[in-house]
Design a protein around this motif. Sequence first.
Motif, PDB file in Angstrom:
ATOM      1  N   HIS A   1       1.254   4.869 -10.693  1.00 34.66           N
ATOM      2  CA  HIS A   1       0.271   4.803  -9.163  1.00 34.66           C
ATOM      3  C   HIS A   1      -0.992   5.266  -8.945  1.00 34.66           C
ATOM      4  CE1 HIS A   1       3.833   2.657  -7.734  1.00 34.66           C
ATOM      5  NE2 HIS A   1       4.756   3.857  -7.938  1.00 34.66           N
TER       6      HIS A   1
ATOM      7  N   TYR B   1      -3.429   5.489  -6.534  1.00 40.67           N
ATOM      8  CA  TYR B   1      -2.975   5.818  -4.931  1.00 40.67           C
ATOM      9  C   TYR B   1      -3.131   8.042  -5.243  1.00 40.67           C
ATOM     10  CZ  TYR B   1      -0.762   1.533  -4.189  1.00 40.67           C
ATOM     11  OH  TYR B   1      -0.552   0.372  -3.834  1.00 40.67           O
TER      12      TYR B   1
ATOM     13  N   ASN C   1      -5.132  -2.383  -1.495  1.00 39.50           N
ATOM     14  CA  ASN C   1      -4.610  -2.536  -2.458  1.00 39.50           C
ATOM     15  C   ASN C   1      -4.513  -3.606  -3.443  1.00 39.50           C
ATOM     16  OD1 ASN C   1      -2.137  -3.370  -1.825  1.00 39.50           O
ATOM     17  ND2 ASN C   1      -1.174  -2.772  -3.724  1.00 39.50           N
TER      18      ASN C   1
ATOM     19  N   ASN D   1       0.704  -1.122   0.097  1.00 41.85           N
ATOM     20  CA  ASN D   1      -0.132  -0.459   0.104  1.00 41.85           C
ATOM     21  C   ASN D   1       1.303   1.123  -0.288  1.00 41.85           C
ATOM     22  OD1 ASN D   1      -1.539   1.744   0.506  1.00 41.85           O
ATOM     23  ND2 ASN D   1      -2.711   1.589   2.349  1.00 41.85           N
TER      24      ASN D   1
ATOM     25  N   LEU E   1       0.453   4.484  -0.317  1.00 45.09           N
ATOM     26  CA  LEU E   1      -0.305   5.301   0.536  1.00 45.09           C
ATOM     27  C   LEU E   1       0.678   5.452   2.238  1.00 45.09           C
ATOM     28  CD1 LEU E   1      -3.448   6.376  -0.399  1.00 45.09           C
ATOM     29  CD2 LEU E   1      -1.087   7.079  -0.923  1.00 45.09           C
TER      30      LEU E   1
END
Length: 453
Positions: free
Chosen positions: A310, A313, A276, A256, A258
């Motif tokens: 990405h 995200y 994710n 993940n 983030l």
Amino acid sequence: MPALKKIALTVTSAALLSGFVLSPAVAADKDKSDDKQPKPPSTMSSLGGEQLGKAGTQVNLGAGAPVLPKKLSGRSWIVADAESGDVLAAHNAHWRLPPASTLKMLFADTVLPALQPTQTHKVSESELAGVGEGSSLVGIKEDHTYTVHDLWLGVFLRSGNDAVHVLSEMYGGVPQTVAAMQKHAEELQALDTVVVSPDGYDAPRQVSSAYDLTLIARSGMQKKDFREYAATASADFPGEKKKGKKRESFEISNTNRLITGDIGVDPYKGIAGVKNGYTTHAGNTFTGVAERNGKVLLVTVMNPSAEESHAVYKEAAHLLDWGFAASGKVTPVGQLVPPKSIDTGTTTGGKGAAPAAGADQGTGGQEEATHASAAKSSSGVGVALAIIGGLLVVVAAAAYLVNRRWPLGGRTKAAPDAPETKDAAETKAPEAAETAEPVASAGKPADGPADKS
């Protein structure tokens, strides 16, 4: 009329006619390009509110509310208040799409309560035989022993399909796990969801929706272990034991971005999970939960543009930023519905009764096990470690709430579990009716982000 004026008029007329002729052609080319993109169905579920059943972006901006982020490319997304259940904005919320590894949230929410975290298990070759080709793996080896705690770290951090299959066998087998997951989805009123594989690996007919994944995440966050696994940035995982040598461990990190960050993606302030995913058919998928200034939001993004690195995200972070800024300034477009057992109004005693407010939902004896997370320094990144979950039935509203506790600290590294002492016998889950088809032939994921279901 002077010759010069006639020439000017002729040129002007020609230019205008050229515009009329060329413009439709350009528009047609654009429409033709758009036609190649999948379109949401004209009729979708309206569970949670009429607006949620409509195609396209749904938002009711009030005075002072910020506009939604520009260039959102996700085929479906949702931003919701985790406590009140208010859906602040949504885009094709009930579009049924392949979920990839975000389906592991439902797997965890279903199976976690049945297995003790300190329980140990020796892995057999047959338990790894069903793992799909090209799957994301944590690195489980046959004839090696792992704790359930180890296996869950493999599921949440590395999205390990090998860990999912071992836990499924401990639960009673893949078909029984799939059936239990489907039954649990129906209890949560995640009615867009059809489970075929427990790990989210591409399989015919397997779908979920941004709305459903958000419901599932909200339910999972009621569980202490679920919260802690989802918020863990890194952990030590048992390695392969070699003859004459002590068994070594290796570090695994959460996929993940983030939480852990990556090139072009900064860790998100207040992030606390959740999951994710990525497969060929699903594209990138993500469900996250974050807290800021006492407000907790859930966001799900499904299949954004593959052209930007990405993107899942970045778009999730933009939507979270918008949600925190817009909270209290928008009229909700719908609601996250409570589970059926809460929705019935049963409040005391008996099966399906709601726990008292603030009561944490148990996960297989974890109250007795120690899963303290040791703080790991990070460059100013504060990660919320837990949401103390609770359910509360409110008269006339049956509100489904999440009561929170957010300790301060940096990114976390999971502490090791109790030492492995013996092999545990396979644990059988309570019998569940099969409501989903057994695992079908699955597509092979293409190379992509680290998380491949």
